[in-house]
Design a protein around this motif. Structure first.
Motif, PDB file in Angstrom:
ATOM      1  N   LEU A 102       0.926  -1.184  -0.422  1.00 42.68           N
ATOM      2  CA  LEU A 102      -0.253  -0.236  -0.196  1.00 42.68           C
ATOM      3  C   LEU A 102       0.620   1.249  -0.044  1.00 42.68           C
ATOM      4  CD1 LEU A 102      -2.655  -0.926   2.567  1.00 42.68           C
ATOM      5  CD2 LEU A 102      -2.710  -0.893   0.138  1.00 42.68           C
ATOM      6  N   VAL A 103       2.074   1.398   0.636  1.00 39.63           N
ATOM      7  CA  VAL A 103       2.792   2.495   0.757  1.00 39.63           C
ATOM      8  C   VAL A 103       3.450   2.691  -0.567  1.00 39.63           C
ATOM      9  CG1 VAL A 103       4.627   3.773   1.853  1.00 39.63           C
ATOM     10  CG2 VAL A 103       2.796   2.972   3.629  1.00 39.63           C
ATOM     11  N   LEU A 104       4.155   1.527  -1.098  1.00 38.22           N
ATOM     12  CA  LEU A 104       4.744   1.561  -2.214  1.00 38.22           C
ATOM     13  C   LEU A 104       3.860   2.137  -3.239  1.00 38.22           C
ATOM     14  CD1 LEU A 104       7.863  -0.970  -1.657  1.00 38.22           C
ATOM     15  CD2 LEU A 104       7.558   1.830  -1.645  1.00 38.22           C
ATOM     16  N   SER A 105       2.935   1.484  -3.389  1.00 34.33           N
ATOM     17  CA  SER A 105       2.050   1.792  -5.095  1.00 34.33           C
ATOM     18  C   SER A 105       1.165   3.016  -4.424  1.00 34.33           C
ATOM     19  CB  SER A 105       1.383   0.322  -3.880  1.00 34.33           C
ATOM     20  OG  SER A 105      -0.184   0.878  -3.884  1.00 34.33           O
ATOM     21  N   SER A 106       0.944   3.973  -3.213  1.00 36.95           N
ATOM     22  CA  SER A 106       1.207   4.418  -2.794  1.00 36.95           C
ATOM     23  C   SER A 106       1.672   6.271  -3.671  1.00 36.95           C
ATOM     24  CB  SER A 106       0.905   5.179  -1.554  1.00 36.95           C
ATOM     25  OG  SER A 106      -0.447   4.698  -1.269  1.00 36.95           O
ATOM     26  N   PHE A 107       2.665   5.647  -2.946  1.00 41.09           N
ATOM     27  CA  PHE A 107       3.889   6.739  -3.585  1.00 41.09           C
ATOM     28  C   PHE A 107       4.728   6.617  -5.098  1.00 41.09           C
ATOM     29  CE2 PHE A 107       8.394   7.233  -4.887  1.00 41.09           C
ATOM     30  CZ  PHE A 107       8.908   8.415  -4.094  1.00 41.09           C
ATOM     31  N   LEU A 108       4.068   5.376  -5.903  1.00 40.08           N
ATOM     32  CA  LEU A 108       4.449   6.033  -7.172  1.00 40.08           C
ATOM     33  C   LEU A 108       3.416   6.524  -7.611  1.00 40.08           C
ATOM     34  CD1 LEU A 108       5.483   2.432  -7.795  1.00 40.08           C
ATOM     35  CD2 LEU A 108       7.281   3.864  -8.358  1.00 40.08           C
ATOM     36  N   ALA A 109       2.158   6.580  -7.071  1.00 41.55           N
ATOM     37  CA  ALA A 109       1.150   6.622  -7.609  1.00 41.55           C
ATOM     38  C   ALA A 109       0.704   8.394  -7.906  1.00 41.55           C
ATOM     39  CB  ALA A 109      -0.468   6.032  -7.409  1.00 41.55           C
ATOM     40  N   GLY A 116       4.086   9.934  -6.577  1.00 42.22           N
ATOM     41  CA  GLY A 116       5.690  10.751  -6.831  1.00 42.22           C
ATOM     42  C   GLY A 116       5.411  11.649  -6.280  1.00 42.22           C
ATOM     43  N   PHE A 117       7.008  11.921  -5.407  1.00 46.68           N
ATOM     44  CA  PHE A 117       8.000  12.811  -4.378  1.00 46.68           C
ATOM     45  C   PHE A 117       7.130  13.304  -3.816  1.00 46.68           C
ATOM     46  CE2 PHE A 117      10.681  14.206  -1.795  1.00 46.68           C
ATOM     47  CZ  PHE A 117      11.626  13.410  -1.596  1.00 46.68           C
ATOM     48  N   THR A 118       6.828  14.342  -4.773  1.00 46.62           N
ATOM     49  CA  THR A 118       6.252  15.620  -4.335  1.00 46.62           C
ATOM     50  C   THR A 118       4.371  15.652  -3.403  1.00 46.62           C
ATOM     51  OG1 THR A 118       5.537  16.144  -6.842  1.00 46.62           O
ATOM     52  CG2 THR A 118       7.762  17.217  -5.391  1.00 46.62           C
ATOM     53  N   GLY A 119       3.722  14.587  -4.459  1.00 49.32           N
ATOM     54  CA  GLY A 119       2.376  13.850  -4.454  1.00 49.32           C
ATOM     55  C   GLY A 119       1.976  13.673  -2.524  1.00 49.32           C
ATOM     56  N   THR A 120       3.785  12.663  -2.038  1.00 42.07           N
ATOM     57  CA  THR A 120       3.998  12.476  -1.629  1.00 42.07           C
ATOM     58  C   THR A 120       3.885  13.546   0.122  1.00 42.07           C
ATOM     59  OG1 THR A 120       4.304   9.951  -2.285  1.00 42.07           O
ATOM     60  CG2 THR A 120       4.894  10.344  -0.055  1.00 42.07           C
ATOM     61  N   PHE A 121       5.349  13.693  -0.474  1.00 48.71           N
ATOM     62  CA  PHE A 121       5.735  14.868   0.261  1.00 48.71           C
ATOM     63  C   PHE A 121       5.299  16.355   0.636  1.00 48.71           C
ATOM     64  CE2 PHE A 121       8.781  10.907   0.271  1.00 48.71           C
ATOM     65  CZ  PHE A 121       8.438  10.313   1.496  1.00 48.71           C
ATOM     66  N   LEU A 122       4.100  16.385   0.772  1.00 50.55           N
ATOM     67  CA  LEU A 122       3.808  18.369   0.594  1.00 50.55           C
ATOM     68  C   LEU A 122       4.183  19.043  -0.162  1.00 50.55           C
ATOM     69  CD1 LEU A 122       5.030  18.390   4.823  1.00 50.55           C
ATOM     70  CD2 LEU A 122       2.575  17.516   3.553  1.00 50.55           C
ATOM     71  N   GLY A 123       3.947  18.264  -1.238  1.00 49.74           N
ATOM     72  CA  GLY A 123       4.040  19.082  -2.834  1.00 49.74           C
ATOM     73  C   GLY A 123       3.609  20.791  -3.023  1.00 49.74           C
ATOM     74  N   ASP A 124       1.763  20.268  -1.884  1.00 54.61           N
ATOM     75  CA  ASP A 124       0.637  21.044  -2.496  1.00 54.61           C
ATOM     76  C   ASP A 124       1.122  22.322  -1.321  1.00 54.61           C
ATOM     77  OD1 ASP A 124       0.518  19.692  -0.629  1.00 54.61           O
ATOM     78  OD2 ASP A 124      -1.524  20.217  -0.044  1.00 54.61           O
ATOM     79  N   TYR A 125       2.141  22.332  -0.187  1.00 55.61           N
ATOM     80  CA  TYR A 125       2.564  23.422  -0.111  1.00 55.61           C
ATOM     81  C   TYR A 125       3.284  24.358  -0.284  1.00 55.61           C
ATOM     82  CZ  TYR A 125      -0.083  21.465   4.109  1.00 55.61           C
ATOM     83  OH  TYR A 125      -1.166  21.114   5.151  1.00 55.61           O
ATOM     84  N   PHE A 126       3.558  23.518  -1.373  1.00 58.72           N
ATOM     85  CA  PHE A 126       5.090  24.187  -2.256  1.00 58.72           C
ATOM     86  C   PHE A 126       4.282  25.083  -3.406  1.00 58.72           C
ATOM     87  CE2 PHE A 126       7.084  21.674   0.972  1.00 58.72           C
ATOM     88  CZ  PHE A 126       8.057  22.391   1.723  1.00 58.72           C
ATOM     89  N   GLY A 127       3.346  24.839  -3.763  1.00 61.58           N
ATOM     90  CA  GLY A 127       2.697  25.194  -4.515  1.00 61.58           C
ATOM     91  C   GLY A 127       2.972  23.890  -6.008  1.00 61.58           C
ATOM     92  N   PRO A 184      -4.794   5.174   1.455  1.00 60.19           N
ATOM     93  CA  PRO A 184      -4.006   3.545   1.744  1.00 60.19           C
ATOM     94  C   PRO A 184      -2.511   3.642   2.159  1.00 60.19           C
ATOM     95  CG  PRO A 184      -3.748   4.984  -0.767  1.00 60.19           C
ATOM     96  CD  PRO A 184      -4.752   5.544  -0.101  1.00 60.19           C
ATOM     97  N   MET A 185      -1.357   5.209   2.217  1.00 54.91           N
ATOM     98  CA  MET A 185      -0.688   5.297   2.683  1.00 54.91           C
ATOM     99  C   MET A 185      -0.534   5.637   4.415  1.00 54.91           C
ATOM    100  SD  MET A 185       2.377   7.751   1.726  1.00 54.91           S
ATOM    101  CE  MET A 185       2.561   7.078  -0.189  1.00 54.91           C
ATOM    102  N   TYR A 186      -1.595   6.162   5.279  1.00 55.55           N
ATOM    103  CA  TYR A 186      -1.937   5.660   6.063  1.00 55.55           C
ATOM    104  C   TYR A 186      -2.530   3.786   6.671  1.00 55.55           C
ATOM    105  CZ  TYR A 186      -1.913  10.706   6.296  1.00 55.55           C
ATOM    106  OH  TYR A 186      -1.675  12.290   5.594  1.00 55.55           O
ATOM    107  N   TRP A 187      -2.896   4.015   6.186  1.00 57.07           N
ATOM    108  CA  TRP A 187      -3.405   2.614   6.059  1.00 57.07           C
ATOM    109  C   TRP A 187      -2.433   1.452   5.949  1.00 57.07           C
ATOM    110  CZ3 TRP A 187      -7.182   1.283   9.575  1.00 57.07           C
ATOM    111  CH2 TRP A 187      -8.310   2.112   9.708  1.00 57.07           C
ATOM    112  N   GLY A 188      -1.829   1.908   5.095  1.00 56.32           N
ATOM    113  CA  GLY A 188      -0.285   0.793   4.913  1.00 56.32           C
ATOM    114  C   GLY A 188       0.811   1.021   5.866  1.00 56.32           C
TER     115      GLY A 188
END
Length: 137
Positions: free
Chosen positions: A84-91, A93-104, A122-126
């Motif tokens: 779940l964690v890896l497939s979420s990360f792949l879906a 991407g890095f900026t989608g996973t690590f707060l990219g929206d706060y950076f615009g 899925p990342m939380y549940w994973g």
């Protein structure tokens, strides 16, 4: 404070960046700032995982937990959580996973493929499955 409450600290830094854009200016781009914060988040996660393992090894073990069925349940939870964690990360991407929206840095559209097609977080549940599996092992 950094060790005790890293989640709230990361959230405060992200909100501060969203309001001020100071990290983006400091690093020269929102992408470099996001990658740097993501790297710090990864390091804090590694420290948290290590700390949990150290604490769990120091505890006495309940006899019931020594059964192989419990161990293999932990392994299965770890495998499911990692999927779940890896497939979420792949879906995402890095900026989608690590707060990219706060950076615009916004995604073009909502991610609806696996694993988001079967659950909303899925990342939380994973991550939860990973730590529960680790506790059972």
């Amino acid at each position: 404070m950094l060790v005790k409450r890293p989640v709230s600290l990361i959230g405060q830094v992200a909100r501060w960046e969203h309001r001020r854009r100071s990290l983006s200016r400091l690093f020269g781009s929102p992408y470099m700032a996001c990658y740097s914060l993501g790297f710090i988040i990864i390091l804090l996660n590694m420290y948290r995982s290590h700390s949990m393992i150290v604490v769990m090894k120091a505890q006495s073990r309940w006899e019931l937990m020594a059964k192989m069925e419990i161990y293999y349940t932990g392994v299965a939870l770890m495998l499911l959580g990692t999927l779940l964690v890896l497939s979420s990360f792949l879906a995402l991407g890095f900026t989608g996973t690590f707060l990219g929206d706060y950076f615009g840095i916004l995604m073009d559209e909502k991610v609806t493929g696996f694993p988001f097609s079967i659950m909303e977080n899925p990342m939380y549940w994973g991550s939860t499955a990973n730590y529960l599996g680790l506790a059972l092992m």
